[in-house]
Design a protein around this motif. Structure first.
Motif, PDB file in Angstrom:
ATOM      1  N   GLY A   7       6.282   4.727  -4.823  1.00 52.27           N
ATOM      2  CA  GLY A   7       5.842   3.684  -5.738  1.00 52.27           C
ATOM      3  C   GLY A   7       6.225   4.041  -7.154  1.00 52.27           C
ATOM      4  N   TYR A   8       6.507   3.031  -7.937  1.00 50.61           N
ATOM      5  CA  TYR A   8       6.868   3.225  -9.337  1.00 50.61           C
ATOM      6  C   TYR A   8       5.669   2.865 -10.194  1.00 50.61           C
ATOM      7  CZ  TYR A   8      11.580   3.501  -7.579  1.00 50.61           C
ATOM      8  OH  TYR A   8      12.695   3.878  -6.898  1.00 50.61           O
ATOM      9  N   GLY A   9       5.054   3.849 -10.787  1.00 56.53           N
ATOM     10  CA  GLY A   9       3.893   3.612 -11.622  1.00 56.53           C
ATOM     11  C   GLY A   9       2.629   3.524 -10.814  1.00 56.53           C
ATOM     12  N   VAL A  10       1.528   3.525 -11.518  1.00 54.25           N
ATOM     13  CA  VAL A  10       0.227   3.594 -10.860  1.00 54.25           C
ATOM     14  C   VAL A  10      -0.060   2.365 -10.001  1.00 54.25           C
ATOM     15  CG1 VAL A  10      -1.036   2.717 -12.874  1.00 54.25           C
ATOM     16  CG2 VAL A  10      -2.223   4.115 -11.196  1.00 54.25           C
ATOM     17  N   LYS A  11       0.186   1.169 -10.507  1.00 55.24           N
ATOM     18  CA  LYS A  11      -0.134  -0.035  -9.750  1.00 55.24           C
ATOM     19  C   LYS A  11       0.660  -0.100  -8.449  1.00 55.24           C
ATOM     20  CE  LYS A  11      -0.109  -5.091  -9.910  1.00 55.24           C
ATOM     21  NZ  LYS A  11       0.198  -5.182  -8.507  1.00 55.24           N
ATOM     22  N   ASN A  12       1.954   0.135  -8.542  1.00 55.93           N
ATOM     23  CA  ASN A  12       2.795   0.067  -7.359  1.00 55.93           C
ATOM     24  C   ASN A  12       2.423   1.143  -6.341  1.00 55.93           C
ATOM     25  OD1 ASN A  12       5.810   0.826  -6.091  1.00 55.93           O
ATOM     26  ND2 ASN A  12       5.304  -1.363  -6.219  1.00 55.93           N
ATOM     27  N   MET A  13       2.144   2.346  -6.815  1.00 63.81           N
ATOM     28  CA  MET A  13       1.756   3.436  -5.912  1.00 63.81           C
ATOM     29  C   MET A  13       0.445   3.101  -5.203  1.00 63.81           C
ATOM     30  SD  MET A  13      -0.268   6.331  -5.259  1.00 63.81           S
ATOM     31  CE  MET A  13      -1.057   6.884  -6.728  1.00 63.81           C
ATOM     32  N   VAL A  14      -0.531   2.618  -5.956  1.00 68.82           N
ATOM     33  CA  VAL A  14      -1.827   2.265  -5.355  1.00 68.82           C
ATOM     34  C   VAL A  14      -1.671   1.086  -4.404  1.00 68.82           C
ATOM     35  CG1 VAL A  14      -4.121   1.316  -5.866  1.00 68.82           C
ATOM     36  CG2 VAL A  14      -3.259   3.289  -7.159  1.00 68.82           C
ATOM     37  N   ASP A  15      -0.928   0.067  -4.787  1.00 72.70           N
ATOM     38  CA  ASP A  15      -0.709  -1.085  -3.909  1.00 72.70           C
ATOM     39  C   ASP A  15      -0.084  -0.660  -2.585  1.00 72.70           C
ATOM     40  OD1 ASP A  15      -1.697  -2.729  -5.899  1.00 72.70           O
ATOM     41  OD2 ASP A  15       0.233  -3.667  -6.377  1.00 72.70           O
ATOM     42  N   ARG A  16       0.959   0.150  -2.662  1.00 78.02           N
ATOM     43  CA  ARG A  16       1.654   0.595  -1.446  1.00 78.02           C
ATOM     44  C   ARG A  16       0.738   1.453  -0.566  1.00 78.02           C
ATOM     45  NH1 ARG A  16       7.088   0.266  -1.140  1.00 78.02           N
ATOM     46  NH2 ARG A  16       7.279   2.269  -0.095  1.00 78.02           N
ATOM     47  N   THR A  17       0.009   2.348  -1.182  1.00 73.15           N
ATOM     48  CA  THR A  17      -0.855   3.257  -0.434  1.00 73.15           C
ATOM     49  C   THR A  17      -2.030   2.514   0.200  1.00 73.15           C
ATOM     50  OG1 THR A  17      -0.275   5.053  -1.943  1.00 73.15           O
ATOM     51  CG2 THR A  17      -2.234   5.353  -0.609  1.00 73.15           C
ATOM     52  N   MET A  18      -2.724   1.727  -0.603  1.00 72.61           N
ATOM     53  CA  MET A  18      -3.893   1.019  -0.086  1.00 72.61           C
ATOM     54  C   MET A  18      -3.500   0.020   1.002  1.00 72.61           C
ATOM     55  SD  MET A  18      -6.578   2.302  -1.549  1.00 72.61           S
ATOM     56  CE  MET A  18      -7.843   1.062  -1.253  1.00 72.61           C
ATOM     57  N   SER A  19      -2.382  -0.657   0.820  1.00 69.09           N
ATOM     58  CA  SER A  19      -1.925  -1.623   1.829  1.00 69.09           C
ATOM     59  C   SER A  19      -1.544  -0.939   3.134  1.00 69.09           C
ATOM     60  CB  SER A  19      -0.729  -2.415   1.303  1.00 69.09           C
ATOM     61  OG  SER A  19      -1.112  -3.199   0.207  1.00 69.09           O
ATOM     62  N   ALA A  20      -1.077   0.292   3.046  1.00 67.69           N
ATOM     63  CA  ALA A  20      -0.711   1.035   4.250  1.00 67.69           C
ATOM     64  C   ALA A  20      -1.940   1.545   5.003  1.00 67.69           C
ATOM     65  CB  ALA A  20       0.187   2.218   3.891  1.00 67.69           C
ATOM     66  N   VAL A  21      -3.043   1.755   4.283  1.00 69.94           N
ATOM     67  CA  VAL A  21      -4.219   2.373   4.899  1.00 69.94           C
ATOM     68  C   VAL A  21      -5.303   1.348   5.244  1.00 69.94           C
ATOM     69  CG1 VAL A  21      -6.042   4.102   4.588  1.00 69.94           C
ATOM     70  CG2 VAL A  21      -3.729   4.575   3.768  1.00 69.94           C
ATOM     71  N   PHE A  22      -5.526   0.346   4.404  1.00 65.33           N
ATOM     72  CA  PHE A  22      -6.594  -0.640   4.612  1.00 65.33           C
ATOM     73  C   PHE A  22      -6.013  -2.025   4.884  1.00 65.33           C
ATOM     74  CE2 PHE A  22      -9.391   2.439   3.061  1.00 65.33           C
ATOM     75  CZ  PHE A  22     -10.685   1.963   2.893  1.00 65.33           C
ATOM     76  N   THR A  23      -6.626  -2.764   5.799  1.00 66.06           N
ATOM     77  CA  THR A  23      -6.307  -4.183   5.925  1.00 66.06           C
ATOM     78  C   THR A  23      -7.081  -4.921   4.835  1.00 66.06           C
ATOM     79  OG1 THR A  23      -8.136  -4.537   7.474  1.00 66.06           O
ATOM     80  CG2 THR A  23      -5.941  -4.096   8.435  1.00 66.06           C
ATOM     81  N   ASN A  24      -6.634  -6.101   4.472  1.00 69.07           N
ATOM     82  CA  ASN A  24      -7.343  -6.869   3.447  1.00 69.07           C
ATOM     83  C   ASN A  24      -8.763  -7.241   3.857  1.00 69.07           C
ATOM     84  OD1 ASN A  24      -5.473  -6.868   1.319  1.00 69.07           O
ATOM     85  ND2 ASN A  24      -4.246  -8.350   2.440  1.00 69.07           N
ATOM     86  N   PRO A  25      -8.990  -7.695   5.099  1.00 73.42           N
ATOM     87  CA  PRO A  25     -10.381  -8.002   5.473  1.00 73.42           C
ATOM     88  C   PRO A  25     -11.308  -6.781   5.341  1.00 73.42           C
ATOM     89  CG  PRO A  25      -8.880  -8.969   7.057  1.00 73.42           C
ATOM     90  CD  PRO A  25      -8.049  -8.087   6.156  1.00 73.42           C
ATOM     91  N   LEU A  26     -10.807  -5.614   5.670  1.00 74.35           N
ATOM     92  CA  LEU A  26     -11.618  -4.407   5.509  1.00 74.35           C
ATOM     93  C   LEU A  26     -11.835  -4.102   4.033  1.00 74.35           C
ATOM     94  CD1 LEU A  26     -13.055  -1.925   6.719  1.00 74.35           C
ATOM     95  CD2 LEU A  26     -10.833  -0.768   6.725  1.00 74.35           C
ATOM     96  N   ALA A  27     -10.811  -4.248   3.236  1.00 77.34           N
ATOM     97  CA  ALA A  27     -10.908  -3.957   1.801  1.00 77.34           C
ATOM     98  C   ALA A  27     -11.936  -4.840   1.107  1.00 77.34           C
ATOM     99  CB  ALA A  27      -9.544  -4.110   1.140  1.00 77.34           C
ATOM    100  N   THR A  28     -12.140  -6.052   1.597  1.00 82.15           N
ATOM    101  CA  THR A  28     -13.108  -6.952   0.958  1.00 82.15           C
ATOM    102  C   THR A  28     -14.537  -6.440   1.092  1.00 82.15           C
ATOM    103  OG1 THR A  28     -13.369  -8.351   2.917  1.00 82.15           O
ATOM    104  CG2 THR A  28     -11.675  -8.999   1.315  1.00 82.15           C
ATOM    105  N   ARG A  29     -14.768  -5.484   1.985  1.00 83.15           N
ATOM    106  CA  ARG A  29     -16.116  -4.927   2.178  1.00 83.15           C
ATOM    107  C   ARG A  29     -16.392  -3.718   1.288  1.00 83.15           C
ATOM    108  NH1 ARG A  29     -15.813  -4.421   8.402  1.00 83.15           N
ATOM    109  NH2 ARG A  29     -14.067  -5.854   8.498  1.00 83.15           N
ATOM    110  N   PHE A  30     -15.403  -3.353   0.455  1.00 80.89           N
ATOM    111  CA  PHE A  30     -15.531  -2.185  -0.410  1.00 80.89           C
ATOM    112  C   PHE A  30     -15.408  -2.564  -1.870  1.00 80.89           C
ATOM    113  CE2 PHE A  30     -14.471  -0.130   3.522  1.00 80.89           C
ATOM    114  CZ  PHE A  30     -15.035   1.139   3.445  1.00 80.89           C
TER     115      PHE A  30
END
Length: 154
Positions: free
Chosen positions: A55-78
């Motif tokens: 990932g390039y920069g913090v936003k891209n790195m976090v987006d790529r990492t979180m998307s690889a580990v959490f599904t969106n429906p699961l993420a909505t519970r956090f």
């Protein structure tokens, strides 16, 4: 699934996304991942996997990492702190691993935390969530207009 890995003697996790069955879909999966990450070797392997996502920069790195580990429906519970009836992301070992990976990429911990907070907050808008809410709002507005116009004609 993840429970078997916890009890296995595997020193190294080679194919992390398959072994951990990523992305995680349930709260139980998250709890199991946290339990597995207590093992130093498995945490190191998982950390390498996250770093490999790049990932390039913090936003891209976090987006790529979180998307690889959490599904969106699961993420909505956090959320970050666990307020408003949601689960706390900051208390997970995964959050510590993520911040560690970010630090190795010269990303400040505070910047990583803010990007994760935003990613979790916006999870409801992904997968057409924004469209569904807009459509629901439009239906409610139409229903209110119908009720309002029928009560005016009485």
């Amino acid at each position: 699934m993840l429970q078997s890995l916890l009890h296995s003697g595997a020193a190294e996790v080679e194919d992390v996304d398959n072994v951990f069955n990523l992305p995680l879909t349930t709260e139980q999966d998250v709890e199991e991942l946290d339990e597995i990450l207590k093992d130093k070797l498995k945490r190191k392997s998982f950390s390498r996997y996250l770093a490999s996502l790049g990932g390039y920069g913090v936003k891209n790195m976090v987006d790529r990492t979180m998307s690889a580990v959490f599904t969106n429906p699961l993420a909505t519970r956090f959320n970050w702190s666990g307020k408003a009836g949601k689960l706390s992301f900051s208390k997970l070992l995964f959050s510590k691993v993520l911040k560690s990976v970010a630090k190795r990429q010269s990303i400040r911990e505070a910047d990583c935390e803010e990007a994760v907070k935003k990613w979790l907050k916006n999870s409801i808008d992904r997968d057409d969530g924004r469209k569904r809410r807009a459509s629901k709002k439009k239906q409610l507005d139409l229903a209110k207009e119908t009720v309002s116009s029928s009560s005016e004609s009485d």
